[in-house]
Scaffold this motif. Structure first.
Motif, PDB file in Angstrom:
ATOM      1  N   ALA A  13       5.457   6.309 -13.426  1.00  0.00           N
ATOM      2  CA  ALA A  13       6.217   7.540 -13.190  1.00  0.00           C
ATOM      3  C   ALA A  13       5.296   8.695 -12.799  1.00  0.00           C
ATOM      4  N   ALA A  14       4.170   8.837 -13.479  1.00  0.00           N
ATOM      5  CA  ALA A  14       3.256   9.955 -13.222  1.00  0.00           C
ATOM      6  C   ALA A  14       2.618   9.882 -11.839  1.00  0.00           C
ATOM      7  N   ILE A  15       2.283   8.689 -11.389  1.00  0.00           N
ATOM      8  CA  ILE A  15       1.585   8.532 -10.104  1.00  0.00           C
ATOM      9  C   ILE A  15       2.555   8.510  -8.937  1.00  0.00           C
ATOM     10  N   THR A  16       3.690   7.842  -9.095  1.00  0.00           N
ATOM     11  CA  THR A  16       4.609   7.674  -7.964  1.00  0.00           C
ATOM     12  C   THR A  16       5.785   8.642  -7.974  1.00  0.00           C
ATOM     13  N   GLY A  17       6.124   9.159  -9.149  1.00  0.00           N
ATOM     14  CA  GLY A  17       7.301  10.005  -9.263  1.00  0.00           C
ATOM     15  C   GLY A  17       8.593   9.203  -9.244  1.00  0.00           C
ATOM     16  N   GLN A  18       8.478   7.894  -9.311  1.00  0.00           N
ATOM     17  CA  GLN A  18       9.633   7.006  -9.282  1.00  0.00           C
ATOM     18  C   GLN A  18       9.928   6.476 -10.684  1.00  0.00           C
ATOM     19  N   GLU A  19      11.158   6.068 -10.886  1.00  0.00           N
ATOM     20  CA  GLU A  19      11.547   5.501 -12.167  1.00  0.00           C
ATOM     21  C   GLU A  19      11.004   4.077 -12.304  1.00  0.00           C
ATOM     22  N   TYR A  20      10.592   3.760 -13.490  1.00  0.00           N
ATOM     23  CA  TYR A  20      10.044   2.433 -13.804  1.00  0.00           C
ATOM     24  C   TYR A  20      11.188   1.510 -14.216  1.00  0.00           C
ATOM     25  N   SER A  21      11.289   0.337 -13.579  1.00  0.00           N
ATOM     26  CA  SER A  21      12.383  -0.580 -13.895  1.00  0.00           C
ATOM     27  C   SER A  21      11.968  -1.716 -14.824  1.00  0.00           C
ATOM     28  N   GLY A  22      10.677  -1.818 -15.116  1.00  0.00           N
ATOM     29  CA  GLY A  22      10.220  -2.849 -16.033  1.00  0.00           C
ATOM     30  C   GLY A  22       9.525  -4.018 -15.373  1.00  0.00           C
ATOM     31  N   ARG A  23       9.495  -4.066 -14.045  1.00  0.00           N
ATOM     32  CA  ARG A  23       8.840  -5.187 -13.357  1.00  0.00           C
ATOM     33  C   ARG A  23       7.696  -4.725 -12.459  1.00  0.00           C
ATOM     34  N   GLU A  24       7.380  -3.453 -12.477  1.00  0.00           N
ATOM     35  CA  GLU A  24       6.341  -2.942 -11.573  1.00  0.00           C
ATOM     36  C   GLU A  24       5.034  -2.693 -12.318  1.00  0.00           C
ATOM     37  N   TYR A  25       3.981  -2.663 -11.548  1.00  0.00           N
ATOM     38  CA  TYR A  25       2.701  -2.184 -12.037  1.00  0.00           C
ATOM     39  C   TYR A  25       1.938  -1.600 -10.859  1.00  0.00           C
ATOM     40  N   ILE A  26       0.859  -0.918 -11.160  1.00  0.00           N
ATOM     41  CA  ILE A  26       0.061  -0.238 -10.136  1.00  0.00           C
ATOM     42  C   ILE A  26      -1.354  -0.799 -10.146  1.00  0.00           C
ATOM     43  N   VAL A  27      -1.897  -0.985  -8.960  1.00  0.00           N
ATOM     44  CA  VAL A  27      -3.315  -1.303  -8.807  1.00  0.00           C
ATOM     45  C   VAL A  27      -3.954  -0.113  -8.100  1.00  0.00           C
ATOM     46  N   LEU A  28      -5.007   0.425  -8.693  1.00  0.00           N
ATOM     47  CA  LEU A  28      -5.775   1.501  -8.074  1.00  0.00           C
ATOM     48  C   LEU A  28      -7.111   0.940  -7.626  1.00  0.00           C
TER      49      LEU A  28
ATOM     50  N   LYS B  74       0.870  -1.166   0.000  1.00  0.00           N
ATOM     51  CA  LYS B  74       0.000   0.000   0.000  1.00  0.00           C
ATOM     52  C   LYS B  74       0.915   1.225   0.000  1.00  0.00           C
ATOM     53  N   TRP B  75       0.854   2.028  -1.050  1.00  0.00           N
ATOM     54  CA  TRP B  75       1.774   3.144  -1.235  1.00  0.00           C
ATOM     55  C   TRP B  75       1.200   4.459  -0.745  1.00  0.00           C
ATOM     56  N   GLY B  76      -0.073   4.686  -0.988  1.00  0.00           N
ATOM     57  CA  GLY B  76      -0.708   5.950  -0.612  1.00  0.00           C
ATOM     58  C   GLY B  76      -2.024   6.082  -1.349  1.00  0.00           C
ATOM     59  N   SER B  77      -2.506   7.310  -1.449  1.00  0.00           N
ATOM     60  CA  SER B  77      -3.752   7.545  -2.167  1.00  0.00           C
ATOM     61  C   SER B  77      -3.573   8.739  -3.092  1.00  0.00           C
ATOM     62  N   ILE B  78      -4.478   8.833  -4.050  1.00  0.00           N
ATOM     63  CA  ILE B  78      -4.446   9.927  -5.021  1.00  0.00           C
ATOM     64  C   ILE B  78      -5.879  10.342  -5.321  1.00  0.00           C
ATOM     65  N   GLY B  79      -6.089  11.630  -5.494  1.00  0.00           N
ATOM     66  CA  GLY B  79      -7.421  12.160  -5.763  1.00  0.00           C
ATOM     67  C   GLY B  79      -7.906  11.807  -7.157  1.00  0.00           C
ATOM     68  N   LEU B  80      -9.209  11.646  -7.272  1.00  0.00           N
ATOM     69  CA  LEU B  80      -9.786  11.300  -8.565  1.00  0.00           C
ATOM     70  C   LEU B  80      -9.590  12.409  -9.588  1.00  0.00           C
ATOM     71  N   ASP B  81      -9.579  13.668  -9.148  1.00  0.00           N
ATOM     72  CA  ASP B  81      -9.331  14.772 -10.077  1.00  0.00           C
ATOM     73  C   ASP B  81      -7.936  14.662 -10.685  1.00  0.00           C
ATOM     74  N   ASP B  82      -6.957  14.285  -9.866  1.00  0.00           N
ATOM     75  CA  ASP B  82      -5.598  14.086 -10.377  1.00  0.00           C
ATOM     76  C   ASP B  82      -5.550  12.901 -11.330  1.00  0.00           C
ATOM     77  N   LEU B  83      -6.239  11.823 -10.975  1.00  0.00           N
ATOM     78  CA  LEU B  83      -6.244  10.637 -11.835  1.00  0.00           C
ATOM     79  C   LEU B  83      -6.900  10.918 -13.181  1.00  0.00           C
TER      80      LEU B  83
END
Length: 89
Positions: free
Chosen positions: A69-84, A33-42
């Motif tokens: 990158a847009a949601i986390t501000g972190q670099e993508y290494s090729g093995r990650e994905y996001i679940v919202l 669990k990384w955090g949350s983001i507003g629907l307006d931002d999404l």
């Protein structure tokens, strides 16, 4: 129930090799669990299709590097994905 935010889960896929000929072990993903983001931002980040899936299904899986990158501000290494997942009020 109306939601104004989505919970962000960062998932990392672990690859496994073939232990011996013709036998495969499936990969496993670990999510935190990384955090949350507003629907307006999404709404500004996601395509219309991904946003509609989130609103209709209550969750969406994002595998494109630009989303990571847009949601986390972190670099993508090729093995990650996001679940919202929508946060219910």
């Amino acid at each position: 129930m109306q939601s104004e935010k989505a919970q962000v889960y960062l998932c990392k896929y672990t690859y496994y090799e073939t232990p011996f000929s013709r036998h495969f072990i499936s990969g496993v993903a670990n999510c935190i669990k990384w955090g949350s983001i507003g629907l307006d931002d999404l709404r500004k980040i996601l395509t219309v299709e991904h946003y509609e899936v989130l609103m209709r299904e209550g969750q969406v899986i994002l595998t494109e590097p630009r989303y990571y990158a847009a949601i986390t501000g972190q670099e993508y290494s090729g093995r990650e994905y996001i679940v919202l997942k929508l946060i219910k009020k």
